[in-house]
Motif scaffolding. Structure first.
Motif, PDB file in Angstrom:
ATOM      1  N   ASP A 212       1.069 -25.986 -31.318  1.00 24.00           N
ATOM      2  CA  ASP A 212       1.758 -24.731 -31.607  1.00 24.00           C
ATOM      3  C   ASP A 212       1.159 -24.013 -32.810  1.00 24.00           C
ATOM      4  OD1 ASP A 212       3.722 -25.047 -29.566  1.00 24.00           O
ATOM      5  OD2 ASP A 212       4.753 -26.498 -30.843  1.00 24.00           O
ATOM      6  N   ARG A 217      -2.508 -20.827 -30.599  1.00 18.73           N
ATOM      7  CA  ARG A 217      -1.737 -19.741 -29.973  1.00 18.73           C
ATOM      8  C   ARG A 217      -2.590 -18.479 -29.800  1.00 18.73           C
ATOM      9  NH1 ARG A 217       2.814 -17.956 -32.848  1.00 18.73           N
ATOM     10  NH2 ARG A 217       1.928 -18.762 -34.790  1.00 18.73           N
ATOM     11  N   GLU A 222      -1.167 -16.187 -26.843  1.00 18.60           N
ATOM     12  CA  GLU A 222       0.257 -16.159 -27.161  1.00 18.60           C
ATOM     13  C   GLU A 222       0.516 -15.397 -28.464  1.00 18.60           C
ATOM     14  OE1 GLU A 222       1.350 -20.544 -25.220  1.00 18.60           O
ATOM     15  OE2 GLU A 222       1.380 -20.249 -27.393  1.00 18.60           O
ATOM     16  N   LEU A 252      -1.890 -25.905 -21.468  1.00 17.37           N
ATOM     17  CA  LEU A 252      -1.186 -25.997 -22.741  1.00 17.37           C
ATOM     18  C   LEU A 252       0.310 -26.255 -22.561  1.00 17.37           C
ATOM     19  CD1 LEU A 252      -1.357 -25.855 -25.788  1.00 17.37           C
ATOM     20  CD2 LEU A 252      -1.189 -23.353 -25.637  1.00 17.37           C
ATOM     21  N   ASP A 253       0.951 -25.548 -21.633  1.00 17.80           N
ATOM     22  CA  ASP A 253       2.390 -25.731 -21.454  1.00 17.80           C
ATOM     23  C   ASP A 253       2.724 -27.155 -21.018  1.00 17.80           C
ATOM     24  OD1 ASP A 253       2.912 -23.146 -22.209  1.00 17.80           O
ATOM     25  OD2 ASP A 253       2.998 -22.363 -20.156  1.00 17.80           O
ATOM     26  N   GLN A 254       1.925 -27.697 -20.098  1.00 17.76           N
ATOM     27  CA  GLN A 254       2.182 -29.057 -19.628  1.00 17.76           C
ATOM     28  C   GLN A 254       1.917 -30.073 -20.731  1.00 17.76           C
ATOM     29  OE1 GLN A 254       3.207 -30.306 -16.112  1.00 17.76           O
ATOM     30  NE2 GLN A 254       3.876 -31.497 -17.867  1.00 17.76           N
ATOM     31  N   ARG A 256       2.218 -29.606 -23.903  1.00 16.49           N
ATOM     32  CA  ARG A 256       3.349 -29.525 -24.844  1.00 16.49           C
ATOM     33  C   ARG A 256       4.549 -30.308 -24.319  1.00 16.49           C
ATOM     34  NH1 ARG A 256       2.661 -23.040 -25.846  1.00 16.49           N
ATOM     35  NH2 ARG A 256       1.435 -23.135 -27.796  1.00 16.49           N
ATOM     36  N   ALA A 257       4.868 -30.136 -23.040  1.00 16.36           N
ATOM     37  CA  ALA A 257       6.026 -30.821 -22.459  1.00 16.36           C
ATOM     38  C   ALA A 257       5.840 -32.332 -22.489  1.00 16.36           C
ATOM     39  CB  ALA A 257       6.258 -30.341 -21.028  1.00 16.36           C
ATOM     40  N   GLU A 260       6.288 -33.652 -26.342  1.00 14.47           N
ATOM     41  CA  GLU A 260       7.499 -33.370 -27.112  1.00 14.47           C
ATOM     42  C   GLU A 260       8.583 -34.400 -26.784  1.00 14.47           C
ATOM     43  OE1 GLU A 260      10.383 -32.579 -29.255  1.00 14.47           O
ATOM     44  OE2 GLU A 260       8.593 -31.330 -29.587  1.00 14.47           O
ATOM     45  N   SER A 263      11.606 -33.462 -24.686  1.00 16.26           N
ATOM     46  CA  SER A 263      11.411 -32.902 -23.350  1.00 16.26           C
ATOM     47  C   SER A 263      11.690 -33.952 -22.275  1.00 16.26           C
ATOM     48  CB  SER A 263       9.965 -32.403 -23.211  1.00 16.26           C
ATOM     49  OG  SER A 263       9.634 -32.155 -21.859  1.00 16.26           O
TER      50      SER A 263
END
Length: 529
Positions: A212, A217, A222, A252-254, A256-257, A260, A263
């Motif tokens: 992040d 970003r 982003e 990136l989204d996957q 991050r999930a 975390e 999540s």
């Protein structure tokens, strides 16, 4: 406030949650990341702040700004800084602070003088200063009394930092004007002292993930802003994911999930380095530790078919020399095969040298490494007379890649692990067993060494003594094979080997001396290298 230049309104920097942010942007002329602003706001609002994050988000630079902002805007204040790695603190916090102060002094007349030495110091007045102190004496953090005190503990997760450091530093935090900041990468488990502080209600906790961070970003579209120099970018994050987790980048989204803990998609099977250095979290119990090889790597190497050493390939031989109660072992590898060719109990090195000469003299020309520490020196001297490409090896010696590894033990085991992962085959039961035990015992950790290159972190490996204790004997076969892998890669690799094989392929079997004196190898392999 007498510390501020005449053309700056001091009231902007003495109160409110934005006071240190404004100082950084207006007096120090900085573009601050979101993470750095959070650090400065936390300093303004909370007495005790714990910063836990992955690497490359700019937290150490943010602490440099916080340290300078605090001492410059609080009259007659004292700032003390220490670290689990003293040299790391000097590199990551003190040197940037010194540069920031110098530039602000030239630009807007910020007062004070910096002094390097045993305790690097920024002095603004007799009892108005910021100082670096050694972590070896927690008492230096104790009982400081000033109009305002800030104590900083960098690398708080490292072994040098214990409860005593926090207790001593805490004794200087006596009223609402005093502050304490602890900065760390996530510890490896919940038993570390910073994990305890994180659970305490006395501490305001800030946690950052590299996924992040500002430059990531920006690269991911982003954030519409210029990148900030020195922060990790998305390409580096992707490279680390693929190298550490041995998986293609999932996006990136996957990522991050999966990284975390809160999540529902959180994964517990990623590499420990990913959790600590990128996700910024304590690794779960199922995390894969950073090891030179895994038991799966060893099993795959054992299950692969083996073949005789390929005379058209580059060879390297490692010789582990017997001490009391040990064996002398010689192991040769090419690109895909390991051949443990000689094992002899005892320390009759004269007889062993003769047997090894007989064994090796018909080989294609290749580097030989001999563990030449103590009793091994005599055997190395005897072999060098016949094989000028003999290399003295010491596990505790300085590695070839000195900015990457702590010593030759770490470097050699790393290259042996890469050889296994890249298709190496083994068929020696003793080597298999030693590798299997080592897969559970050996583990890399990062060690900061300011004396190496740019002062970056190097990889240090679990000491061989711990493996020896687990096995109940010396890992002689592993040692010899590790030395061969080291010679084949670290000591020049296929590039270095080809320098004396020649571009046309192998050198004539048995013609060691003429091959070596004919060109590249005699200049590459010096007798004492």
């Amino acid at each position: 406030m007498s510390s501020m230049p005449q053309n700056v309104d001091p009231s902007r920097y003495t109160q409110g949650p934005e006071r240190y942010v404004r100082f950084g942007e207006e007096v120090l002329d900085l573009t601050l990341s979101r993470e750095q602003k959070r650090i400065l706001r936390a300093l303004a609002e909370h007495q005790r702040v714990l910063i836990q994050s992955g690497n490359g988000v700019g937290k150490s630079f943010g602490v440099s700004v916080a340290k300078l902002a605090f001492v410059a805007t609080n009259l007659d204040s004292t700032v003390l800084g220490t670290s689990g790695s003293y040299s790391q603190y000097v590199d990551a916090v003190w040197r940037p602070l010194k540069t920031l102060h110098r530039d602000a002094k030239q630009r807007v007349g910020l007062p004070g003088e910096t002094y390097d030495g045993g305790q690097p110091t920024l002095e603004l007045g007799g009892d108005w200063f910021a100082k670096v102190v050694s972590p070896r004496d927690p008492g230096d953090l104790e009982g400081r009394h000033a109009a305002a005190v800030l104590v900083i503990i960098e690398e708080a997760d490292k072994a040098y930092i214990e409860d005593e450091h926090f207790d001593s530093a805490g004794s200087s935090v006596t009223d609402d004007d005093d502050r304490m900041i602890a900065i760390c990468n996530p510890p490896r488990d919940e038993t570390n002292v910073v994990a305890e502080k994180k659970r305490s209600e006395r501490w305001h906790v800030i946690q950052f993930s590299t996924l992040d961070s500002h430059n990531v970003r920006v690269d991911a579209d982003e954030l519409d802003a210029p990148k900030i120099s020195g922060l990790t970018d998305l390409d580096t994050v992707i490279d680390d994911w693929e190298a550490w987790n041995d998986e293609e980048w999932p996006g990136l989204d996957q990522a991050r999930a999966w990284s975390e803990p809160g999540s529902p998609d959180f994964r517990e099977d990623l590499d420990e380095r990913w959790y600590r250095r990128r996700a910024g979290v304590i690794p779960p119990e199922g995390a894969e530790a950073h090891r030179p090889w895994t038991r799966e790597d060893v099993q795959k190497a054992w299950d692969r078919p083996t073949s005789p050493l390929d005379t058209d390939d580059e060879w390297a031989t490692g010789i582990d020399v017997a001490r009391s109660g040990d064996r002398t072992v010689a192991s040769t590898i090419d690109e895909h095969n390991a051949d443990v060719r000689y094992e002899k109990q005892g320390t009759n090195h004269v007889e062993q040298a003769e047997r090894l000469r007989s064994l090796l003299q018909a080989d294609p020309i290749h580097p030989l490494t001999v563990d030449a520490v103590g009793e091994g020196s005599g055997l190395e001297d005897m072999l060098e007379e016949s094989f000028p490409s003999t290399i003295r090896f010491g596990a505790g010696g300085e590695p070839k890649a000195e900015t990457e590894f702590y010593d030759c033990w770490a470097e050699g085991c790393y290259h042996l692990g890469q050889w296994l992962k890249n298709g190496g085959s083994i068929d020696h039961r003793g080597l298999y067993e030693e590798l299997m035990v080592a897969a559970r015992v050996l583990e890399f950790e990062e060690r900061h060494l300011a004396s190496r290159g740019d002062g970056s972190e190097v990889l240090k490996l679990t000491p061989k003594s711990e493996l020896k204790e687990r096995l109940g004997r010396s890992p002689d076969v592993l040692d010899a094979t590790m030395q061969a892998a080291w010679a084949r890669e670290a000591e020049g690799g296929p590039r270095g080997v080809r320098s004396y094989y020649g571009d046309d392929g192998g050198a004539p079997a048995g013609d060691w001396e003429s091959a070596l004196t004919g060109g590249g190898a005699s200049s590459y392999y010096e007798p004492d290298s």
